[in-house]
Design an enzyme around this catalytic site. Structure first.
Site, mmCIF file in Angstrom:
data_model
loop_
_atom_site.group_PDB
_atom_site.id
_atom_site.type_symbol
_atom_site.label_atom_id
_atom_site.label_comp_id
_atom_site.label_asym_id
_atom_site.label_seq_id
_atom_site.Cartn_x
_atom_site.Cartn_y
_atom_site.Cartn_z
ATOM 1 N N LYS A 100 0.812 -1.481 0.237
ATOM 2 C CA LYS A 100 0.040 -0.389 -0.289
ATOM 3 C C LYS A 100 1.016 1.249 0.036
ATOM 4 C CE LYS A 100 -3.513 -2.574 1.906
ATOM 5 N NZ LYS A 100 -4.966 -2.761 3.502
ATOM 6 N N TYR A 107 -11.617 -3.433 -3.869
ATOM 7 C CA TYR A 107 -12.501 -3.413 -2.436
ATOM 8 C C TYR A 107 -13.921 -3.637 -2.257
ATOM 9 C CZ TYR A 107 -7.654 -3.135 -0.200
ATOM 10 O OH TYR A 107 -6.325 -3.164 0.584
ATOM 11 N N PHE A 165 -15.627 2.475 6.789
ATOM 12 C CA PHE A 165 -14.511 3.202 6.637
ATOM 13 C C PHE A 165 -13.996 2.791 4.612
ATOM 14 C CE2 PHE A 165 -14.416 -1.900 7.289
ATOM 15 C CZ PHE A 165 -13.981 -1.668 6.111
ATOM 16 N N ARG A 202 -1.548 -14.751 4.084
ATOM 17 C CA ARG A 202 -2.090 -13.661 5.035
ATOM 18 C C ARG A 202 -1.552 -13.746 6.836
ATOM 19 N NH1 ARG A 202 -6.112 -11.074 4.301
ATOM 20 N NH2 ARG A 202 -6.976 -10.906 6.401
ATOM 21 N N THR A 252 -5.615 -7.508 10.650
ATOM 22 C CA THR A 252 -5.640 -6.357 10.041
ATOM 23 C C THR A 252 -5.049 -4.950 11.233
ATOM 24 O OG1 THR A 252 -7.806 -7.394 9.047
ATOM 25 C CG2 THR A 252 -7.512 -5.325 8.958
ATOM 26 N N ARG A 285 2.392 -6.827 9.872
ATOM 27 C CA ARG A 285 1.590 -5.463 9.951
ATOM 28 C C ARG A 285 2.307 -5.164 11.824
ATOM 29 N NH1 ARG A 285 -3.972 -7.861 7.576
ATOM 30 N NH2 ARG A 285 -3.415 -6.090 6.401
ATOM 31 N N ASN A 343 -1.782 -0.461 6.999
ATOM 32 C CA ASN A 343 -1.493 -1.589 7.537
ATOM 33 C C ASN A 343 -0.474 -2.559 5.997
ATOM 34 O OD1 ASN A 343 -3.231 -2.649 5.630
ATOM 35 N ND2 ASN A 343 -3.852 -3.712 7.468
ATOM 36 N N HIS A 354 -1.479 -5.387 0.944
ATOM 37 C CA HIS A 354 -3.279 -6.429 1.052
ATOM 38 C C HIS A 354 -2.807 -7.853 0.656
ATOM 39 C CE1 HIS A 354 -6.833 -7.580 -0.221
ATOM 40 N NE2 HIS A 354 -5.992 -8.202 -1.390
ATOM 41 N N GLU A 383 -9.129 -11.675 -7.367
ATOM 42 C CA GLU A 383 -7.911 -9.650 -7.875
ATOM 43 C C GLU A 383 -6.833 -10.016 -8.687
ATOM 44 O OE1 GLU A 383 -6.927 -10.763 -3.375
ATOM 45 O OE2 GLU A 383 -9.233 -9.537 -2.630
#
Ligand code: DAT
Ligand code: MG
Length: 150
Positions: free
Chosen positions: A10, A50, A58, A86, A92, A103, A113, A116, A127
């Site tokens: 990100k 998303y 949010f 993950r 998250t 994270r 964070n 993704h 995706e």
């Protein structure tokens, strides 16, 4: 089971100079990169990516943040790649993410964070096709693979 997963670093990760650190962790794990693209997301693509969060409080802030600067879009391949990434990402909310996770080690807040990663094999497929054409995904043999895979 060898899988592919979609990973996006990100804007905070890019701005903080953490691309090398995070890509390095994925490489060291033995995951193999098969696609990478550095770009600023068009809003339409961000919203499609998303879509599951549309309508949540949010969502607008998430979209503004994700299009605020360049991101690094990637596909990584490896054993159990979806769940593996993950686990490496951590929860998250970085305050709940364990030390040793990306994270947990590198981030402060949910809204910043850093990374993704797809949450299921089905999400990964969706995706990946949102971000990459088939010809942008590179099949390649890595000479060290026998040291990761028996
Ligand atoms: P993850 O990124 O761990 O898959 P998610 O899919 O539930 O988490 O949410 C996507 C992103 O949206 C998340 O990385 C950060 C943001 N987000 C989620 N929940 C949020 C919240 N309660 N407040 C602010 N941002 C949130
Ligand atoms: Mg998610």
């Amino acid at each position: 089971m060898i899988e592919r997963t979609f990973v996006l670093l990100k804007p905070d990760a890019v701005q903080r100079g953490l691309m090398g650190e995070i890509v390095g962790r994925l490489e060291s794990k033995g995951l193999k990169p098969v696609a990478m693209k550095f770009m600023r997301l068009p809003k339409e693509l961000a919203e499609r990516h998303y879509a599951e969060h549309k309508g949540k409080s949010f969502f607008p802030g998430l979209i503004e943040y994700i299009i605020s600067g360049p991101v690094l879009c990637m596909v990584w391949e490896g054993e159990n790649a979806v769940a593996s990434v993950r686990t490496m990402m951590g929860k998250t909310n970085p305050q709940d993410a364990l030390p040793g996770t990306i994270r947990g080690d590198l981030c402060q807040q949910t809204g910043r964070n850093a990374i993704h990663g797809s949450d299921s094999v089905d999400s990964a497929r969706r995706e990946i096709s949102n971000f990459f054409n088939d010809y942008e995904i590179t099949e390649w043999k890595r000479s060290i693979d026998p040291w990761f895979f028996e």
